[in-house]
Design a protein around this motif. Structure first.
Motif, PDB file in Angstrom:
ATOM      1  N   UNK A 188     -55.813 -52.618  34.130  1.00 12.79           N
ATOM      2  CA  UNK A 188     -57.115 -52.376  33.489  1.00 12.79           C
ATOM      3  C   UNK A 188     -57.931 -53.772  33.825  1.00 12.79           C
ATOM      4  N   UNK A 189     -59.394 -52.778  33.930  1.00 10.64           N
ATOM      5  CA  UNK A 189     -60.479 -54.033  33.879  1.00 10.64           C
ATOM      6  C   UNK A 189     -60.167 -54.322  32.529  1.00 10.64           C
ATOM      7  N   UNK A 190     -60.272 -55.755  32.743  1.00 12.84           N
ATOM      8  CA  UNK A 190     -61.635 -56.673  31.327  1.00 12.84           C
ATOM      9  C   UNK A 190     -61.942 -56.141  30.171  1.00 12.84           C
ATOM     10  N   UNK A 191     -62.223 -56.360  28.940  1.00 15.75           N
ATOM     11  CA  UNK A 191     -62.645 -55.990  28.352  1.00 15.75           C
ATOM     12  C   UNK A 191     -63.709 -57.507  27.918  1.00 15.75           C
ATOM     13  N   UNK A 192     -65.189 -57.681  28.227  1.00 12.18           N
ATOM     14  CA  UNK A 192     -65.799 -59.146  27.551  1.00 12.18           C
ATOM     15  C   UNK A 192     -66.860 -58.855  27.481  1.00 12.18           C
ATOM     16  N   UNK A 243     -72.634 -60.330  33.768  1.00 13.11           N
ATOM     17  CA  UNK A 243     -71.921 -58.663  34.010  1.00 13.11           C
ATOM     18  C   UNK A 243     -71.894 -57.589  34.390  1.00 13.11           C
ATOM     19  N   UNK A 244     -73.530 -57.603  35.421  1.00  6.41           N
ATOM     20  CA  UNK A 244     -73.822 -56.461  35.851  1.00  6.41           C
ATOM     21  C   UNK A 244     -72.182 -56.166  37.226  1.00  6.41           C
ATOM     22  N   UNK A 245     -72.188 -57.917  37.823  1.00  6.65           N
ATOM     23  CA  UNK A 245     -72.002 -57.572  39.078  1.00  6.65           C
ATOM     24  C   UNK A 245     -69.934 -57.360  38.643  1.00  6.65           C
ATOM     25  N   UNK A 246     -69.539 -58.056  37.268  1.00  6.23           N
ATOM     26  CA  UNK A 246     -68.409 -57.247  37.054  1.00  6.23           C
ATOM     27  C   UNK A 246     -67.983 -55.869  36.542  1.00  6.23           C
ATOM     28  N   UNK A 247     -69.403 -55.707  36.200  1.00  6.71           N
ATOM     29  CA  UNK A 247     -69.234 -54.275  35.730  1.00  6.71           C
ATOM     30  C   UNK A 247     -68.871 -53.398  36.883  1.00  6.71           C
ATOM     31  N   UNK A 248     -69.832 -53.869  38.729  1.00  7.36           N
ATOM     32  CA  UNK A 248     -69.625 -53.002  39.525  1.00  7.36           C
ATOM     33  C   UNK A 248     -68.002 -53.005  39.737  1.00  7.36           C
ATOM     34  N   UNK A 249     -67.011 -54.247  39.608  1.00  9.67           N
ATOM     35  CA  UNK A 249     -65.768 -54.599  40.072  1.00  9.67           C
ATOM     36  C   UNK A 249     -64.463 -53.921  38.591  1.00  9.67           C
ATOM     37  N   UNK A 250     -65.285 -52.574  37.204  1.00 11.73           N
ATOM     38  CA  UNK A 250     -64.551 -51.992  36.632  1.00 11.73           C
ATOM     39  C   UNK A 250     -64.419 -53.077  35.498  1.00 11.73           C
ATOM     40  N   UNK A 251     -65.018 -53.404  35.384  1.00  6.18           N
ATOM     41  CA  UNK A 251     -64.498 -54.525  33.851  1.00  6.18           C
ATOM     42  C   UNK A 251     -65.474 -53.893  33.025  1.00  6.18           C
ATOM     43  N   UNK A 252     -65.338 -54.276  31.837  1.00  5.28           N
ATOM     44  CA  UNK A 252     -65.841 -52.867  31.035  1.00  5.28           C
ATOM     45  C   UNK A 252     -66.889 -53.779  30.117  1.00  5.28           C
ATOM     46  N   UNK A 253     -68.023 -54.973  30.229  1.00  5.59           N
ATOM     47  CA  UNK A 253     -68.877 -56.032  29.380  1.00  5.59           C
ATOM     48  C   UNK A 253     -69.784 -54.991  28.499  1.00  5.59           C
ATOM     49  N   UNK A 254     -68.689 -55.955  27.133  1.00  5.16           N
ATOM     50  CA  UNK A 254     -69.445 -55.517  25.619  1.00  5.16           C
ATOM     51  C   UNK A 254     -70.611 -56.226  25.528  1.00  5.16           C
ATOM     52  N   UNK A 255     -71.094 -56.876  26.334  1.00  7.22           N
ATOM     53  CA  UNK A 255     -72.569 -57.502  25.515  1.00  7.22           C
ATOM     54  C   UNK A 255     -72.373 -58.618  26.519  1.00  7.22           C
ATOM     55  N   UNK A 256     -74.097 -58.732  27.253  1.00  8.54           N
ATOM     56  CA  UNK A 256     -74.788 -59.892  27.415  1.00  8.54           C
ATOM     57  C   UNK A 256     -75.909 -60.413  26.834  1.00  8.54           C
ATOM     58  N   UNK A 257     -75.449 -61.678  26.854  1.00  6.71           N
ATOM     59  CA  UNK A 257     -75.933 -62.233  25.406  1.00  6.71           C
ATOM     60  C   UNK A 257     -76.322 -63.705  25.278  1.00  6.71           C
TER      61      UNK A 257
END
Length: 267
Positions: free
Chosen positions: A2-6, A20-34
């Motif tokens: 499964x996708x990574x919570x990151x 963060x946007x690129x990783x979201x498109x690949x199915x990962x759950x991005x909690x925040x970009x800071x």
């Protein structure tokens, strides 16, 4: 798998958000970009992602990985992967010593970043073999560092010449050097010429620049035992009779105010 919570943190917000946007498109759950990384520990500790991608442009800078150390203390289950430039061995060592489990170059393709994330989540180290090879190669065959060069140059100078170099870097002319060291101007001029010759430079300005760049200046001051009190130049005041610039053809007794770190150019 499964996708990574990151979370993605970087000194540059635009880079953090783009990744963060690129990783979201690949199915990962991005909690925040800071951004910036210096204030990221609080956010990572509170959100508790599986993986934190930690971007830095200066991996060898003092304190660059302090947030990683804090994350490791308060959220040891968070796997931190550093995203950085082509690193020095010191940068890689500092990252792993702080608690990072991976190091990925900033110019890595998104697939490489994703592989590193998955390995980090699985508890594995995530660093490309070529980075390790390069790091160990440099450690085994170190390039000359500025501090090493400063030490090498200092060994070429006598204590007297080291003091002359410090005075030259402070902008003292020949007469002022002579007065300060209690020697004749002709002797001071000879010392200056020997310093220039030994350092392989053609002018006082070049000598001062080389000494500052290599760390020689600080070493020379310590080696010569020269403790120079800070002075504030006030128009109309002088340290000793005679010109500070000692330019050829001048014979005035009033000293021009000394400008800091502008070496005089007399012979």
């Amino acid at each position: 798998m499964g996708g990574v919570r990151l979370m993605v943190v970087d000194d540059h917000r635009l880079l953090a958000e783009a990744l963060a946007s690129a990783l979201k498109l690949r199915g990962h759950r991005v909690l925040a970009a800071a951004a910036p990384t210096s204030g990221s520990a609080d956010l990572v500790v509170s959100r508790a992602p599986e993986v934190c991608l930690f971007g830095t442009a200066s991996p060898a800078a003092p304190g660059a990985f302090d947030p990683i150390a804090r994350i490791g203390r308060e959220r040891p289950q968070v796997a931190v992967v550093v995203l950085g430039p082509v690193p020095s061995p010191r940068g890689i060592a500092a990252a792993f010593a702080a608690g990072a489990v991976g190091y990925v170059r900033h110019d890595e393709r998104i697939e490489g970043v994703e592989r590193a994330m998955l390995k980090a989540r699985a508890g594995e180290s995530a660093i490309a073999p070529q980075l390790l090879r390069g790091a160990f190669t440099e450690l085994l065959n170190p390039a000359v560092q500025p501090d090493d060069e400063g030490r090498r140059l200092l060994r070429m100078l006598t204590p007297r010449e080291a003091e002359v170099l410090v005075r030259v870097a402070e902008g003292e002319g020949t007469r002022l050097i002579a007065a300060g060291m209690g020697i004749a101007p002709s002797t001071a001029r000879t010392h200056v010429q020997r310093v220039l010759m030994k350092l392989g430079v053609g002018s006082r300005l070049e000598a001062a620049a080389l000494a500052a760049r290599t760390g020689l200046l600080a070493r020379a001051a310590a080696h010569a035992g020269t403790t120079r009190p800070a002075t504030t130049d006030v128009p109309g005041t002088t340290d000793v009779p005679g010109t500070a610039t000692d330019a050829p053809g001048t014979a005035t007794d009033g000293a021009a105010p000394r400008g800091p770190y502008i070496p005089a150019q007399d012979g």
